[in-house]
Design a protein around this motif. Sequence first.
Motif, short mmCIF file in Angstrom:
data_model
loop_
_atom_site.label_atom_id
_atom_site.label_comp_id
_atom_site.label_asym_id
_atom_site.label_seq_id
_atom_site.Cartn_x
_atom_site.Cartn_y
_atom_site.Cartn_z
N SER A 13 0.82 -1.08 0.15
CA SER A 13 0.03 -0.15 -0.08
C SER A 13 0.77 1.15 -0.14
CB SER A 13 -1.19 -0.06 1.45
OG SER A 13 -1.54 1.16 1.27
N ILE A 14 0.26 2.36 -0.74
CA ILE A 14 0.91 3.63 -0.74
C ILE A 14 1.23 4.13 0.62
CG2 ILE A 14 1.18 5.91 -1.65
CD1 ILE A 14 -0.33 4.66 -4.14
N GLU A 15 0.20 4.06 1.51
CA GLU A 15 0.20 4.39 2.76
C GLU A 15 1.36 3.86 3.68
OE1 GLU A 15 -1.44 7.00 3.82
OE2 GLU A 15 -2.44 7.34 1.90
N ASN A 16 1.54 2.49 3.55
CA ASN A 16 2.73 1.98 4.09
C ASN A 16 4.21 2.67 3.81
OD1 ASN A 16 1.07 0.00 5.25
ND2 ASN A 16 1.50 -1.40 3.63
N TRP A 17 4.46 3.10 2.82
CA TRP A 17 5.51 4.01 2.39
C TRP A 17 5.67 5.41 3.24
CZ3 TRP A 17 9.64 1.69 0.40
CH2 TRP A 17 9.54 0.51 -0.25
N ARG A 18 4.30 5.74 3.20
CA ARG A 18 4.38 7.27 3.59
C ARG A 18 4.49 6.95 5.38
NH1 ARG A 18 -0.85 11.32 3.71
NH2 ARG A 18 0.16 13.01 4.86
N LEU A 19 3.92 5.70 5.90
CA LEU A 19 4.26 5.59 7.26
C LEU A 19 5.95 5.20 7.52
CD1 LEU A 19 2.93 4.86 10.06
CD2 LEU A 19 2.69 2.68 9.63
N ASP A 20 6.46 4.43 6.74
CA ASP A 20 7.81 4.09 6.77
C ASP A 20 8.72 5.50 6.62
OD1 ASP A 20 7.52 1.54 7.01
OD2 ASP A 20 7.77 1.06 4.95
N TYR A 21 8.27 6.37 5.71
CA TYR A 21 8.84 7.74 5.89
C TYR A 21 8.92 8.30 7.33
CZ TYR A 21 9.23 12.61 5.00
OH TYR A 21 9.68 14.13 5.17
N ASN A 22 7.69 8.47 7.76
CA ASN A 22 7.55 9.26 9.11
C ASN A 22 8.23 8.26 10.30
OD1 ASN A 22 5.78 11.21 8.18
ND2 ASN A 22 4.04 9.90 8.47
N ILE A 23 8.50 7.03 10.23
CA ILE A 23 9.00 6.46 11.23
C ILE A 23 10.61 6.63 10.94
CG2 ILE A 23 9.67 4.00 11.99
CD1 ILE A 23 6.79 2.98 11.22
N HIS A 24 11.27 6.46 9.64
CA HIS A 24 12.37 6.74 9.77
C HIS A 24 12.95 8.17 10.03
CE1 HIS A 24 13.30 2.84 8.21
NE2 HIS A 24 12.47 2.83 6.92
N LYS A 25 12.02 9.21 9.64
CA LYS A 25 12.29 10.45 10.03
C LYS A 25 12.43 10.65 11.50
CE LYS A 25 10.69 15.22 9.33
NZ LYS A 25 9.43 15.98 8.71
N GLU A 26 11.50 10.13 12.10
CA GLU A 26 11.56 10.20 13.62
C GLU A 26 12.82 9.68 14.29
OE1 GLU A 26 9.52 11.98 15.59
OE2 GLU A 26 8.39 12.81 13.85
N SER A 27 13.27 8.46 13.74
CA SER A 27 14.42 7.73 14.21
C SER A 27 15.79 8.29 13.90
CB SER A 27 14.25 6.33 14.12
OG SER A 27 14.38 6.05 12.69
N GLY A 28 15.56 9.33 13.00
CA GLY A 28 16.58 10.00 12.50
C GLY A 28 17.42 9.39 11.40
N ASP A 29 16.78 8.43 10.90
CA ASP A 29 17.58 7.50 9.65
C ASP A 29 17.08 8.30 8.48
OD1 ASP A 29 18.72 6.07 8.01
OD2 ASP A 29 17.77 4.31 8.71
N PHE A 30 17.70 9.61 8.20
CA PHE A 30 17.16 10.12 6.92
C PHE A 30 17.35 9.34 5.62
CE2 PHE A 30 18.14 13.17 10.24
CZ PHE A 30 16.69 14.02 10.51
N GLN A 31 18.23 8.77 5.59
CA GLN A 31 18.55 8.02 4.08
C GLN A 31 17.15 6.99 3.73
OE1 GLN A 31 22.39 5.76 3.88
NE2 GLN A 31 21.96 5.25 1.86
N LYS A 32 16.86 6.19 4.94
CA LYS A 32 15.69 5.49 4.62
C LYS A 32 14.58 5.98 4.53
CE LYS A 32 17.76 1.09 6.93
NZ LYS A 32 17.46 0.17 7.96
N ALA A 33 14.43 7.23 5.09
CA ALA A 33 13.32 8.04 5.17
C ALA A 33 13.20 8.87 3.68
CB ALA A 33 13.53 9.36 6.15
#
Length: 310
Positions: A2-22
């Motif tokens: 789902s597209i929303e999963n990629w958006r959720l992954d973006y928010n998770i990686h951004k909060e964890s500070g993993d900007f490359q994965k975000a």
Amino acid sequence: ESIENWRLDYNIHKESGDFQKALIAMETYHEKSDSVTEANTRMKFSENQSRLEANQKEKEVALLEQQARVTELEINQQRFMLIGLGALIVLIIAFGVLYVRQQRLKKEQQFSEMEQRLLRSQMNPHFIFNSMTAIQHYMITKGAEEASHYMGTFSQLMRQILDHSRAEFISLGEEIDTLKNYMELQKMRFNDQFTYKIEVDEELDEDYHFLPPMFAQPFIENALEHGLFKKEGSENHIQIVFNADANDQIKLQITDTGTGMVLEESKGQHKSLATQITKERLTIFQKSLNSKSELHIENIPGEGGKVEGL
């Protein structure tokens, strides 16, 4: 996925500070989102195109149906026009046939009436009475043989008149035979007080040329009854001539040595019914045969203004 999963992954990686994965999650999200949008756009375009084509086909079908109705109306209009034209032609033909039939019946009625009037004028009581008186006179003064001859000629003439009265035309030979019997009868009646001569043009064939019956008789009767014997000191003569005229017509000329027509007209005592009927016959023949027929009556002038005949 789902597209929303990629958006959720973006928010998770951004909060964890993993900007490359975000960043990878964001790029994947946008790529998936654009792909879905493009697919939806293509699907809507395809739907619109299908709807447009359907509308276009409906319009074409409607136009064809309208053209079919117009064509049907034109065919019906042409059919009605043909039926109307046919009915008009039939009416014109019917009226034409009716008119021709009425004209033919009118012509037949005119000829029938004319034949009856002509027959009555030829077999008038005055002529029959005079003939019977002459027969009686012959029996008393000249004997039965001459009276029988007179009676035979009279009977033959009556038979010819009756037979010819039913015919519109008779041969020239039959007309001449009838005139000879009539003239011989009149000669016997008037005790040979006049002479007569019948001439026929060599160009005329007595068997193949035809004319209306008893055409000369009315004028001969007028000459005998109303002019020929009223002129003193002259020879009484009647000449009857049949000539070939132009346009395949016969010219009949009757000449007498009587008093002419001026004396009779000035007295105002005699109007010939037979002559009037002859004029009417000529008028009818001109219409029915589409030919010119003329009647001329004139005096024969002599010395000192005297009339030598008609």
